[in-house]
Design an enzyme around this catalytic site. Sequence first.
Site, mmCIF file in Angstrom:
data_model
loop_
_atom_site.group_PDB
_atom_site.id
_atom_site.type_symbol
_atom_site.label_atom_id
_atom_site.label_comp_id
_atom_site.label_asym_id
_atom_site.label_seq_id
_atom_site.Cartn_x
_atom_site.Cartn_y
_atom_site.Cartn_z
ATOM 1 N N SER A 169 150.878 93.652 51.292
ATOM 2 C CA SER A 169 149.694 94.258 50.673
ATOM 3 C C SER A 169 149.997 95.718 50.346
ATOM 4 O O SER A 169 150.291 96.521 51.246
ATOM 5 C CB SER A 169 148.510 94.202 51.638
ATOM 6 N N HIS A 187 150.194 91.378 47.187
ATOM 7 C CA HIS A 187 148.747 91.283 47.428
ATOM 8 C C HIS A 187 148.078 92.622 47.084
ATOM 9 O O HIS A 187 148.535 93.683 47.507
ATOM 10 C CB HIS A 187 148.557 90.956 48.912
ATOM 11 N N ASP A 209 144.502 94.684 47.230
ATOM 12 C CA ASP A 209 143.181 94.741 47.867
ATOM 13 C C ASP A 209 142.235 95.617 47.063
ATOM 14 O O ASP A 209 142.409 96.834 46.977
ATOM 15 C CB ASP A 209 143.319 95.301 49.287
ATOM 16 N N MET A 240 138.523 97.084 46.625
ATOM 17 C CA MET A 240 137.292 97.372 47.394
ATOM 18 C C MET A 240 136.401 98.286 46.561
ATOM 19 O O MET A 240 136.886 99.198 45.886
ATOM 20 C CB MET A 240 137.638 98.051 48.713
ATOM 21 N N HIS A 299 142.834 90.262 45.727
ATOM 22 C CA HIS A 299 141.790 89.988 46.728
ATOM 23 C C HIS A 299 140.605 90.912 46.458
ATOM 24 O O HIS A 299 140.674 92.116 46.720
ATOM 25 C CB HIS A 299 142.387 90.249 48.132
ATOM 26 N N MET A 328 137.247 92.435 47.248
ATOM 27 C CA MET A 328 136.227 92.682 48.277
ATOM 28 C C MET A 328 135.141 93.505 47.595
ATOM 29 O O MET A 328 134.963 94.704 47.865
ATOM 30 C CB MET A 328 136.859 93.411 49.476
ATOM 31 N N MET A 378 139.858 85.466 56.600
ATOM 32 C CA MET A 378 140.053 86.842 57.073
ATOM 33 C C MET A 378 140.296 86.818 58.580
ATOM 34 O O MET A 378 139.527 86.211 59.333
ATOM 35 C CB MET A 378 138.832 87.712 56.764
ATOM 36 N N ASP A 393 144.717 86.995 56.355
ATOM 37 C CA ASP A 393 144.776 88.398 55.943
ATOM 38 C C ASP A 393 144.159 89.284 57.018
ATOM 39 O O ASP A 393 142.963 89.171 57.322
ATOM 40 C CB ASP A 393 143.999 88.538 54.619
HETATM 41 C C1 DX5 Z 1 141.777 94.212 54.709
HETATM 42 C C2 DX5 Z 1 142.647 93.795 53.551
HETATM 43 C C3 DX5 Z 1 144.037 93.494 53.934
HETATM 44 C C4 DX5 Z 1 144.825 94.649 54.489
HETATM 45 C C5 DX5 Z 1 145.640 94.075 55.591
HETATM 46 O O1 DX5 Z 1 140.474 94.344 54.313
HETATM 47 O O2 DX5 Z 1 142.127 92.647 52.904
HETATM 48 O O3 DX5 Z 1 144.776 92.827 52.918
HETATM 49 O O4 DX5 Z 1 145.693 95.251 53.566
HETATM 50 O O5 DX5 Z 1 146.238 95.113 56.281
HETATM 51 P P1 DX5 Z 1 146.975 94.880 57.657
HETATM 52 O O6 DX5 Z 1 148.080 93.883 57.394
HETATM 53 O O7 DX5 Z 1 147.464 96.240 57.994
HETATM 54 O O8 DX5 Z 1 145.969 94.351 58.626
HETATM 55 ZN ZN ZN Z 2 143.516 91.530 51.437
#
Ligand code: DX5
Ligand code: ZN
Length: 224
Positions: free
Chosen positions: A13, A38, A40, A42, A74, A76, A145, A179
């Site tokens: 990620s 990946h 992320d 947000m 992904h 969020m 998750m 994840d």
């Molecule tokens: C969390 C994200 C993850 C995050 C994981 O909300 O969706 O993808 O990057 O990070 P680690 O591997 O550090 O838990």
């Molecule tokens: Zn993620």
Amino acid sequence: MRELLTSPQVAPSILSADSSKLGSQVDEVMAAGARVIHIDVMDGHFVPPITLGPLVAGSIAEQVHAGGGAIDVHLMIEQPERHIEAFAAAGADSITFHEEATPHANRTLAAIRELGCLAGIALNPGTPAAALVELHDLADIALCMTVNPGWGGQSFIEGSPEKVSRLRPLVGGATIEVDGGIDASTAGAVAAAGASLFVAGSAVFGADDPAAAFAEVSAAVAGS
Ligand code: DX5
Ligand code: ZN
């Protein structure tokens, strides 16, 4: 991307990467064998932080595709259906949104497939596995998750392997992605429970040697 989902994969990620040298960080993990990157996304509403958008996805898409890799987005964010087109246009190969973020999960999964991407649906830790019973035919990826979404570097929630086991028979042929808090010590249990796509942020990019860390998590998956 579809072929990449048939064998177990660790997906670094880039949330935990050094954004000032994103291209070389991606090169480093791809040279070590990573093929799923990946991203992320947000929005400051569904989860408190604001992170990456289609611009960043688009900035690495060509590089990732040229190396035989895939971009795994992904979302969020609230109202994910408003943004899937922009991510598909930016080069996403799979787009996953949260079941908790929209009343229109069925329509959104179908719309993602229509855009030519693999469709994924994610469940927060507090959402029961059974939430996917009516949706599995439309989903290529079920993301479980293993931390609460919003931040990298959190601890893996105990009980996640059991949740993956409950999901496995409910999601048909969909790939189960996990994840949050995935590292060499936690990946094995979720792999044994039926997950085959393992997102790792801080375990890879937080390490002094991301390539070696990627290999270590991959070995834990393979040895499970
Ligand atoms: C969390 C994200 C993850 C995050 C994981 O909300 O969706 O993808 O990057 O990070 P680690 O591997 O550090 O838990
Ligand atoms: Zn993620």
